[in-house]
Design a protein around this motif. Sequence first.
Motif, short mmCIF file in Angstrom:
data_model
loop_
_atom_site.label_atom_id
_atom_site.label_comp_id
_atom_site.label_asym_id
_atom_site.label_seq_id
_atom_site.Cartn_x
_atom_site.Cartn_y
_atom_site.Cartn_z
N GLU A 106 95.57 22.66 10.32
CA GLU A 106 95.67 23.38 9.06
C GLU A 106 96.90 24.27 9.11
N TYR A 107 97.52 24.45 7.97
CA TYR A 107 98.72 25.30 7.89
C TYR A 107 98.45 26.66 8.51
N ASP A 108 99.33 27.07 9.44
CA ASP A 108 99.19 28.39 10.06
C ASP A 108 100.53 29.11 10.16
N GLY A 109 101.55 28.57 9.50
CA GLY A 109 102.85 29.23 9.49
C GLY A 109 103.73 28.94 10.68
N SER A 158 107.48 10.92 20.29
CA SER A 158 107.17 11.46 18.97
C SER A 158 105.96 10.78 18.38
N THR A 159 105.40 11.40 17.37
CA THR A 159 104.32 10.83 16.59
C THR A 159 104.35 11.51 15.23
N THR A 160 103.37 11.24 14.39
CA THR A 160 103.27 11.91 13.10
C THR A 160 101.84 12.39 12.89
N ALA A 161 101.70 13.40 12.07
CA ALA A 161 100.38 13.93 11.75
C ALA A 161 100.49 14.76 10.47
N THR A 162 99.34 15.26 10.04
CA THR A 162 99.27 16.00 8.78
C THR A 162 99.01 17.48 9.03
N ILE A 163 99.75 18.31 8.32
CA ILE A 163 99.41 19.74 8.24
C ILE A 163 98.73 19.94 6.89
N SER A 164 97.44 20.19 6.92
CA SER A 164 96.68 20.34 5.68
C SER A 164 96.88 21.74 5.09
N LYS A 165 96.68 21.85 3.79
CA LYS A 165 96.83 23.14 3.12
C LYS A 165 95.71 24.09 3.52
N LYS A 166 96.04 25.35 3.64
CA LYS A 166 95.05 26.37 4.00
C LYS A 166 94.39 26.90 2.74
N SER A 168 92.48 36.40 -0.20
CA SER A 168 91.74 36.13 1.04
C SER A 168 92.18 34.77 1.59
N GLY A 169 92.75 34.78 2.80
CA GLY A 169 93.17 33.53 3.42
C GLY A 169 94.66 33.45 3.69
N LEU A 170 95.40 34.50 3.32
CA LEU A 170 96.85 34.51 3.58
C LEU A 170 97.13 34.59 5.07
N ILE A 171 98.14 33.84 5.52
CA ILE A 171 98.61 33.95 6.90
C ILE A 171 99.21 35.33 7.10
N GLU A 172 98.95 35.93 8.26
CA GLU A 172 99.49 37.25 8.54
C GLU A 172 101.01 37.24 8.42
N GLY A 173 101.51 38.24 7.72
CA GLY A 173 102.94 38.35 7.54
C GLY A 173 103.45 37.73 6.26
#
Length: 277
Positions: free
Chosen positions: A108-111, A177-185, A212-217
């Motif tokens: 999941e997206y974490d910045g 290398s490989t590929t993967a998904t960063i899902s939306k938070k 509620s749910g914003l990444i810190e910063g």
Amino acid sequence: SEYGHVVSLNIPSASVLTLDLNGDGIPDGEGQPADSIATQDGVSFDIAGARATIASKNAGNNIAVTVTGFELTGAEKDNYQLVQRTDLKVNILKADLTVGGASGCGKEYDGSTATTCDFNAMTLTGLLGSDVVNINKEGVTAAFASASAGVNKPIVISGITLSGADADNYQIATSASTTATISKKALTITASDASKTYGDTKTYVGNEYSASGLIEGENIASVRLASSGDAGTAAHGTYSIVPSAAAASGTFDPNNYEITYSDGTLTVNRASLTIRA
């Protein structure tokens, strides 16, 4: 040559043929190449049985090569001595391996670009024969090319080292290398409750909300807020304050979030009325 491949040596005749007519160990020919004189005398090479043997099959530089099996043919061949060279060298380059099989790298997206993968199923492609080469998984790391949310995003895997009896004969061809998904938070933006008096017009700065749910910063620049009770003509009662369109700011990009907007409440109070006699 590369490790595991057939070595082809191109050895000119002058490099292996020494002419010694009187047997004193000193090449004769008055400055002419021995093979030139031999050719004029009807002598030639028979290379049917020629072989080159390398001192080691392993990758390395300046590995000794032994040349054998050259023969002379022709009526005058007994007048010549064929001396095989002993100073031939060859470089054997490391063979390339391709690493694959890393899985479970999505997140999941974490910045950040950092991620974790399951490296236990990683494989090596390009091994020769029964060579024994293993992947050292300790110290292996993985990182996305960018931190933003998305599908089939490239990942670079670093820190791979090889071990095993034949590891020194191989190298990793390119960065694994490989590929993967960063899902939306998930992000919830809730409009703050507000009130006004009948007859007044309600306006918003754009910061009358909670998140509620914003990444810190990360910080939202502003949120659009609107209510059907904003107008001065809106009657006494309660109305929904509807938030929308969170604006990007700094590192905050709304495309990295699955945003849920939650309404606030606008209360329109009765206006005071003074009656004078």
